[in-house]
Design a protein around this motif. Sequence first.
Motif, short mmCIF file in Angstrom:
data_model
loop_
_atom_site.label_atom_id
_atom_site.label_comp_id
_atom_site.label_asym_id
_atom_site.label_seq_id
_atom_site.Cartn_x
_atom_site.Cartn_y
_atom_site.Cartn_z
N MET A 75 40.77 -3.38 23.21
CA MET A 75 39.36 -3.24 22.89
C MET A 75 38.55 -4.05 23.90
SD MET A 75 37.44 -3.88 19.27
CE MET A 75 37.34 -2.28 18.55
N ALA A 76 37.39 -3.60 24.19
CA ALA A 76 36.52 -4.25 25.16
C ALA A 76 35.97 -5.56 24.60
CB ALA A 76 35.39 -3.30 25.51
N ASP A 77 35.23 -6.29 25.43
CA ASP A 77 34.67 -7.56 24.97
C ASP A 77 33.48 -7.33 24.04
OD1 ASP A 77 32.39 -7.09 26.54
OD2 ASP A 77 33.07 -8.37 28.16
N ASP A 78 32.99 -8.41 23.42
CA ASP A 78 31.91 -8.30 22.43
C ASP A 78 30.67 -7.63 22.99
OD1 ASP A 78 33.54 -9.59 20.62
OD2 ASP A 78 32.59 -11.55 20.86
N GLN A 79 30.34 -7.89 24.25
CA GLN A 79 29.14 -7.29 24.85
C GLN A 79 29.30 -5.78 24.98
OE1 GLN A 79 26.42 -9.12 25.30
NE2 GLN A 79 25.29 -7.29 25.86
N ASP A 80 30.49 -5.33 25.43
CA ASP A 80 30.74 -3.89 25.55
C ASP A 80 30.70 -3.22 24.18
OD1 ASP A 80 31.03 -4.08 28.29
OD2 ASP A 80 33.22 -4.21 28.21
N ALA A 90 33.12 -9.24 14.39
CA ALA A 90 33.78 -9.03 13.10
C ALA A 90 34.70 -7.81 13.08
CB ALA A 90 32.72 -8.87 12.01
N LEU A 91 34.60 -6.95 14.10
CA LEU A 91 35.43 -5.74 14.13
C LEU A 91 36.89 -6.09 14.36
CD1 LEU A 91 33.21 -3.34 16.27
CD2 LEU A 91 33.42 -3.44 13.78
N LYS A 92 37.74 -5.30 13.73
CA LYS A 92 39.18 -5.45 13.91
C LYS A 92 39.71 -4.17 14.53
CE LYS A 92 39.57 -8.42 9.90
NZ LYS A 92 40.08 -8.54 8.54
N PRO A 93 40.23 -4.25 15.75
CA PRO A 93 40.72 -3.03 16.39
C PRO A 93 41.97 -2.48 15.69
CG PRO A 93 41.22 -4.95 17.74
CD PRO A 93 40.39 -5.43 16.59
N CYS A 94 42.06 -1.18 15.63
CA CYS A 94 43.28 -0.54 15.14
C CYS A 94 43.47 0.75 15.94
CB CYS A 94 43.20 -0.26 13.65
SG CYS A 94 41.80 0.69 13.10
N ARG A 95 44.71 1.14 16.07
CA ARG A 95 45.06 2.34 16.83
C ARG A 95 45.83 3.28 15.94
NH1 ARG A 95 45.71 1.32 22.87
NH2 ARG A 95 44.55 -0.60 23.16
N PHE A 96 45.64 4.56 16.19
CA PHE A 96 46.36 5.58 15.45
C PHE A 96 46.99 6.54 16.44
CE2 PHE A 96 42.88 4.16 12.76
CZ PHE A 96 43.54 3.87 11.57
N LYS A 97 48.19 6.98 16.13
CA LYS A 97 48.84 7.96 16.98
C LYS A 97 48.20 9.32 16.78
CE LYS A 97 53.26 5.67 17.17
NZ LYS A 97 54.71 5.77 17.05
N VAL A 125 35.09 5.22 16.39
CA VAL A 125 36.00 5.71 17.42
C VAL A 125 35.47 5.25 18.78
CG1 VAL A 125 37.02 7.75 18.48
CG2 VAL A 125 36.60 7.70 16.00
N GLU A 126 36.23 4.36 19.40
CA GLU A 126 35.84 3.85 20.73
C GLU A 126 36.35 4.78 21.83
OE1 GLU A 126 36.16 -0.23 23.37
OE2 GLU A 126 37.47 0.02 21.66
N HIS A 127 37.57 5.25 21.69
CA HIS A 127 38.18 6.16 22.66
C HIS A 127 38.89 7.26 21.90
CE1 HIS A 127 37.52 3.43 26.00
NE2 HIS A 127 38.02 2.45 25.27
N GLY A 128 38.85 8.45 22.44
CA GLY A 128 39.55 9.57 21.82
C GLY A 128 38.63 10.34 20.90
N GLU A 129 39.23 11.05 19.98
CA GLU A 129 38.47 11.86 19.06
C GLU A 129 39.22 11.96 17.76
OE1 GLU A 129 39.64 16.36 20.09
OE2 GLU A 129 38.52 15.35 21.69
N CYS A 130 38.51 12.41 16.74
CA CYS A 130 39.16 12.62 15.45
C CYS A 130 38.67 13.94 14.88
CB CYS A 130 38.87 11.47 14.49
SG CYS A 130 37.14 11.31 14.05
N ASN A 131 39.44 14.49 13.99
CA ASN A 131 39.09 15.73 13.31
C ASN A 131 39.00 15.45 11.82
OD1 ASN A 131 39.13 17.57 15.55
ND2 ASN A 131 41.34 17.31 15.58
N ILE A 132 38.09 16.12 11.16
CA ILE A 132 37.95 16.03 9.72
C ILE A 132 38.31 17.39 9.16
CG2 ILE A 132 36.35 15.66 7.81
CD1 ILE A 132 34.72 13.88 9.78
#
Length: 70
Positions: free
Chosen positions: A1-6, A31-38, A56-63
């Motif tokens: 994950m990027a720094d707080d400013q990013d 306060a954010l906690k990074p998590c990754r999903f395959k 979502v910082e990077h990538g995409e998701c489907n609903i």
Amino acid sequence: MADDQDISLLLRSIPLFVGLTDEDLVELARALKPCRFKAGAMVLNQGDTGTSMYIVEHGECNIHLPGEES
């Protein structure tokens, strides 16, 4: 994950957070906690009790709602 400013810049781009001050955004970023999903992972199901907010910082998701095709 990027720094707080990013992360603050990312948060600034989300309409929900536009009214926050720069200081508030930095505090929220810390306060954010990074998590990754395959790819293809189920993050949550309809009806689950919500305990988190996902950004979502990077990538995409489907609903997918019941009865909808993938």
